[in-house]
Design a protein around this motif. Structure first.
Motif, PDB file in Angstrom:
ATOM      1  N   PRO A 182       0.784  -1.243   0.000  1.00  0.00           N
ATOM      2  CA  PRO A 182       0.000   0.000   0.000  1.00  0.00           C
ATOM      3  C   PRO A 182       0.817   1.294   0.000  1.00  0.00           C
ATOM      4  N   GLY A 183       1.890   1.370   0.787  1.00  0.00           N
ATOM      5  CA  GLY A 183       2.616   2.642   0.890  1.00  0.00           C
ATOM      6  C   GLY A 183       3.427   2.998  -0.340  1.00  0.00           C
ATOM      7  N   ALA A 184       3.428   2.119  -1.352  1.00  0.00           N
ATOM      8  CA  ALA A 184       4.338   2.292  -2.476  1.00  0.00           C
ATOM      9  C   ALA A 184       4.015   3.499  -3.346  1.00  0.00           C
ATOM     10  N   TRP A 185       2.834   4.082  -3.154  1.00  0.00           N
ATOM     11  CA  TRP A 185       2.474   5.223  -3.996  1.00  0.00           C
ATOM     12  C   TRP A 185       3.483   6.357  -3.870  1.00  0.00           C
ATOM     13  N   LEU A 186       4.120   6.456  -2.697  1.00  0.00           N
ATOM     14  CA  LEU A 186       5.039   7.563  -2.478  1.00  0.00           C
ATOM     15  C   LEU A 186       6.277   7.440  -3.376  1.00  0.00           C
ATOM     16  N   ILE A 187       6.615   6.210  -3.735  1.00  0.00           N
ATOM     17  CA  ILE A 187       7.757   6.024  -4.644  1.00  0.00           C
ATOM     18  C   ILE A 187       7.407   6.614  -6.007  1.00  0.00           C
ATOM     19  N   GLY A 188       6.212   6.276  -6.468  1.00  0.00           N
ATOM     20  CA  GLY A 188       5.754   6.806  -7.752  1.00  0.00           C
ATOM     21  C   GLY A 188       5.682   8.315  -7.711  1.00  0.00           C
ATOM     22  N   ALA A 189       5.152   8.833  -6.607  1.00  0.00           N
ATOM     23  CA  ALA A 189       5.032  10.277  -6.472  1.00  0.00           C
ATOM     24  C   ALA A 189       6.415  10.920  -6.520  1.00  0.00           C
ATOM     25  N   GLY A 190       7.393  10.278  -5.861  1.00  0.00           N
ATOM     26  CA  GLY A 190       8.765  10.795  -5.863  1.00  0.00           C
ATOM     27  C   GLY A 190       9.317  10.856  -7.276  1.00  0.00           C
ATOM     28  N   LEU A 191       9.067   9.790  -8.041  1.00  0.00           N
ATOM     29  CA  LEU A 191       9.558   9.732  -9.417  1.00  0.00           C
ATOM     30  C   LEU A 191       8.932  10.852 -10.241  1.00  0.00           C
ATOM     31  N   ALA A 192       7.622  11.000 -10.100  1.00  0.00           N
ATOM     32  CA  ALA A 192       6.926  12.033 -10.870  1.00  0.00           C
ATOM     33  C   ALA A 192       7.477  13.415 -10.507  1.00  0.00           C
ATOM     34  N   ALA A 193       7.639  13.663  -9.205  1.00  0.00           N
ATOM     35  CA  ALA A 193       8.157  14.950  -8.770  1.00  0.00           C
ATOM     36  C   ALA A 193       9.544  15.179  -9.350  1.00  0.00           C
ATOM     37  N   GLY A 194      10.387  14.144  -9.297  1.00  0.00           N
ATOM     38  CA  GLY A 194      11.748  14.250  -9.830  1.00  0.00           C
ATOM     39  C   GLY A 194      11.741  14.650 -11.292  1.00  0.00           C
ATOM     40  N   LEU A 195      10.867  14.005 -12.070  1.00  0.00           N
ATOM     41  CA  LEU A 195      10.811  14.279 -13.505  1.00  0.00           C
ATOM     42  C   LEU A 195      10.334  15.708 -13.771  1.00  0.00           C
ATOM     43  N   VAL A 196       9.284  16.098 -13.074  1.00  0.00           N
ATOM     44  CA  VAL A 196       8.721  17.427 -13.313  1.00  0.00           C
ATOM     45  C   VAL A 196       9.731  18.515 -12.945  1.00  0.00           C
ATOM     46  N   VAL A 197      10.328  18.384 -11.751  1.00  0.00           N
ATOM     47  CA  VAL A 197      11.292  19.391 -11.312  1.00  0.00           C
ATOM     48  C   VAL A 197      12.460  19.481 -12.298  1.00  0.00           C
ATOM     49  N   THR A 198      12.970  18.308 -12.738  1.00  0.00           N
ATOM     50  CA  THR A 198      14.096  18.306 -13.666  1.00  0.00           C
ATOM     51  C   THR A 198      13.726  19.005 -14.970  1.00  0.00           C
ATOM     52  N   PHE A 199      12.502  18.727 -15.436  1.00  0.00           N
ATOM     53  CA  PHE A 199      12.052  19.336 -16.681  1.00  0.00           C
ATOM     54  C   PHE A 199      12.083  20.867 -16.585  1.00  0.00           C
ATOM     55  N   PHE A 200      11.493  21.377 -15.498  1.00  0.00           N
ATOM     56  CA  PHE A 200      11.451  22.838 -15.368  1.00  0.00           C
ATOM     57  C   PHE A 200      12.838  23.417 -15.093  1.00  0.00           C
ATOM     58  N   MET A 201      13.638  22.658 -14.358  1.00  0.00           N
ATOM     59  CA  MET A 201      14.993  23.109 -14.086  1.00  0.00           C
ATOM     60  C   MET A 201      15.770  23.245 -15.401  1.00  0.00           C
ATOM     61  N   ALA A 202      15.591  22.266 -16.291  1.00  0.00           N
ATOM     62  CA  ALA A 202      16.315  22.294 -17.551  1.00  0.00           C
ATOM     63  C   ALA A 202      15.899  23.511 -18.370  1.00  0.00           C
TER      64      ALA A 202
END
Ligand SMILES: N[C@@H](CCC(=O)N[C@@H](CS)C(=O)NCC(=O)O)C(=O)O
Lengths: 395, 339
Positions: A182-202
């Protein structure tokens, strides 16, 4: 001719003489005729088939399929419907085409650049690769990987054991399968956040560099974010993932996820074959950029790596994109050769087994063609959008 | 855009090809062509197989030849069209062949929804399993978790799923598209078990690199009545194909064979006389010559001869008559009477 001083301005012609109006009218007439002919043919076919006792219509999509499929990305068993077998086949086609396009692009670009390398050995290796893979029929390459390479791997009981968790045999590769708690959603959320932040950072870094010339280390920071945030999520939830490790039981491995050899062979063949064409496209793209550009960039003191990435590739892309699009389309369509080795793609599962079990050739062939057409149009659309973005902007 | 239109155009062309065919009188077409186009397998020993010179042999092949002998007086006037399991019905529906004789199982779906008619049964079969002897398995109930090679578009594929589900077992279906490919996949150990109609297992076994290393499991998990198929809606042709096979079975029952047709022409047994056309007008009412069975029997022989020659105990396939024996001999072959 006499002139009374006012300039000669043609009046608006009568509608039936106006070339623009005529063009539109003719196109409408042509389109209607084509639609009418198509509809009549379809109706005619359906009524002919009905009069001969052949079932028609799409009702079969709701009947139970009753046959097994070796590999499915979505849940499937033989109690499900023919509609489901369509989706299973479609997903498998999309999987092999998507992975193929990704890998062929990487291999193709590397080989295309290598082909122009200043290193003699690298250049010749790339040349040999291109000439070999481009000139052997694809079907032969599929058979080669399937029978001559993957087919000679040992059976499951003598499988190559990789650290007791993964096994390689002639039944494919079996890997441990993650089971998300059940708690695994936070891993996915982390990945999504990482991708979004990197995109805007770039994006921000690119703008800043354009304005000030300062360079921001996007690559290392982005990597840390994309890997680090999911890891953080994993740790916060106290490791909400367990692993289903495959083990030999009875005939075969049980548990884990299996990548079947049919997928491996098809993917290898499609990738290497298409990449050899992409390499040539990349080479010609690069060669189309005038030497002066390189010389100018070098004279400005840019290091060769940057010259390639910042000056040459962006300009070469304009030449590369259109033929690259055709290669993507080819790869997708060629994936239907899957049927030769039994990879369960759309053509194999739907136009093969489903068609034969139901006999509804017209509906099934039409659906299958519509799918390939849609996938192709979708790829073309994406590539056209991308092409527009990189196209030469006249300033 | 051009491409779109092209694709749609081609699609429609395909539809027309299938739909535009008029309801044909196949018997007249075959006579006009002077040749029967018969769909057979791509190669299955004992049933339909070409040799290196392109001469076809097998019980399904003889079934075609018998029809050619009845209609055209010449058992050689056949064009054999090799078809995979997945191609066979479309080929018949679209008129590419006049009849299908390709170890095809008679089922409700095929009979009722494909626009086809089964004319009878020329071999009663059932589905079985072939397995590597070294695995030490002696019953199909021990097959849980096995990878099974099976041919696409067959009833075999469906029975396989049914059987494993009914016995609460799992399997992995390795689907191939010809029997040659299944033998190869089994040889390469891509699958643990090969499944097909049992008659074909015997034939397939002969194609393995080590035929003696493979055993056929005792279970027979389905009924597979194999027989010729024609298009629905052409009753005249349906009757012809149906009664040629019935004629061959009746001939065996009344002791008429290729060896004794000439003597039998003198027979005063009315059953024999009707079969051979010396009495009554059986041929005429079928749209054939009254002595059509004489051509069939001299050129091909009765059902028993067809069986012995192609799949019987003295052939490499080595099947015994079993249920395919006449009803008078303890089997289930029973043809309606010629009268
Ligand atoms: N009787 C079954 C199975 C027929 C079938 O296709 N069997 C395979 C045996 S492996 C075969 O005959 N293959 C010969 C070929 O590929 O042409 C049916 O009608 O669906």
């Amino acid at each position: 001719m006499e002139s009374d001083g006012t300039p000669l301005r043609p009046g608006r012609p009568k509608p039936w003489n106006d070339p623009r109006v005529r063009a539109v009218v003719f196109q409408i007439i042509a389109a209607l005729t084509v639609a009418w002919v198509g509809w009549t043919l379809f109706q005619n076919t359906i009524s002919n088939m009905e009069s001969r006792g052949i079932s028609t219509g799409f009702g079969f999509l709701n009947s139970t399929a009753g046959f097994g499929i070796i590999m499915s990305l979505i849940e499937y068993d033989e109690t499900m419907t023919y509609g489901r077998t369509f989706l299973v086949g479609l997903a498998n086609t999309v999987l092999v085409s998507g992975l193929g396009i990704l890998l062929a692009t990487v291999v193709g670009f590397v080989m295309g650049v290598a082909r122009l390398s200043s290193n003699w050995l690298v250049r010749k290796v790339a040349l040999a690769y291109i000439e070999i893979f481009r000139n052997i029929p694809l079907l032969l390459q599929i058979f080669f990987w399937y029978f001559a390479v993957l087919g000679t791997l040992p059976g499951p009981r003598q499988a190559v054991n990789v650290g007791d968790v993964a096994f390689l045999s002639n039944r494919g590769i079996v890997l441990p399968k993650p089971i998300f708690e059940p708690g695994a959603w936070l891993i996915g959320a982390g990945l999504a956040a990482g991708l979004v932040v990197t995109f805007f950072m770039a994006r921000w870094a690119r703008r800043r560099q354009a304005a000030t010339g300062e360079i921001f280390p996007v690559l290392p920071i982005g990597t840390v974010l994309i890997l680090g945030l999911p890891l953080l999520g994993y740790l916060i939830q106290g490791g909400p993932v367990s692993w289903d490790i495959p083990a030999l039981g009875g005939f075969n491995f049980r548990g884990g996820i299996t990548a079947i050899p049919e997928l491996g062979a098809l993917l290898l063949a499609l990738t290497l074959y298409t990449a050899s064409f992409i390499a040539e496209i990349v080479r010609s793209g690069i060669e189309s950029v005038s030497k002066g550009q390189t010389e100018a960039a070098l004279a400005l003191g840019l290091p060769p790596r940057r010259v390639l990435r910042l000056i040459i590739i962006p300009q070469a892309m304009r030449v590369i994109i259109p033929p690259l699009t055709s290669q993507y389309l080819n790869l997708t369509k060629n994936s239907s050769l899957a049927v030769a080795i039994g990879y369960p793609d759309l053509v194999n599962v739907f136009m093969g087994t489903t068609l034969n079990q139901t006999g509804q050739a017209v509906e099934i062939v039409a659906m299958t063609m519509a799918v390939y057409l849609s996938i192709s149009l979708f790829i073309s659309l994406l590539m056209n959008l991308y092409n527009r973005a990189v196209a030469l902007k006249e300033r | 855009m051009k491409k779109t239109i092209m694709t749609v155009g081609l699609a429609t062309a395909g539809l027309v090809a299938l739909g535009g065919q008029a309801q044909a009188a196949t018997l007249d077409d075959v006579r006009d062509a002077g040749q029967l186009r018969c769909g057979v397998s791509t190669g299955l020993p004992g049933f339909s197989q070409p040799d290196s010179d392109g001469n076809w042999t097998g019980i399904d092949v003889d079934t075609c030849r018998a029809v050619a002998a009845a209609v055209l007086g010449d058992a050689e006037a056949v064009e054999f069209v090799p078809l995979t399991a997945a191609e066979r019905f479309t080929a018949l529906q679209s008129g590419e062949i006049d009849m299908l004789s390709r170890n095809t199982t008679w089922t409700t779906t095929r009979d009722a929804s494909l626009g086809l008619n089964f004319t009878g049964t020329n071999y009663y079969d059932g589905q079985g399993f072939l397995i590597d002897e070294a695995l030490g398995i002696d019953s199909a109930e021990q097959l849980d978790g096995a990878a099974v090679c099976v041919q696409a578009g067959t009833t075999t594929e469906l029975n396989l799923a049914d059987y494993f589900r009914a016995n609460d077992m799992e399997f992995e279906a390795v689907v191939v598209d010809s029997s040659e490919a299944s033998a190869q996949a089994f040889d390469n150990n891509r699958c643990d078990v090969l499944t097909s109609d049992t008659s074909q297992l015997a034939a397939l076994r002969t194609q393995l690199s080590d035929p003696d290393g493979a055993v056929i499991l005792p279970e027979v998990i389905s009924k597979e009545p194999l027989g010729p198929v024609v298009r629905q809606g052409d009753d005249e042709w349906f009757n012809v194909v149906k009664w040629v096979l019935f004629g061959q079975i009746n001939a065996e029952e009344y002791g008429i064979s290729s060896a004794n047709v000439d003597e039998m022409l003198e027979s005063d047994n009315p059953n024999v006389a009707r079969i051979l056309g010396t009495e009554g007008n059986m041929g005429e009412i079928l749209g054939l010559d009254d002595d059509f069975m004489v051509d069939v029997l001299t050129q091909i022989g009765n059902y028993g001869e067809m069986f012995e020659r192609n799949v019987g105990p003295n052939t490499p396939i080595g099947l015994s008559r079993g249920v395919n024996e006449l009803w008078t001999e303890g089997g289930i072959l029973y043809a309606p009477p010629f009268r």
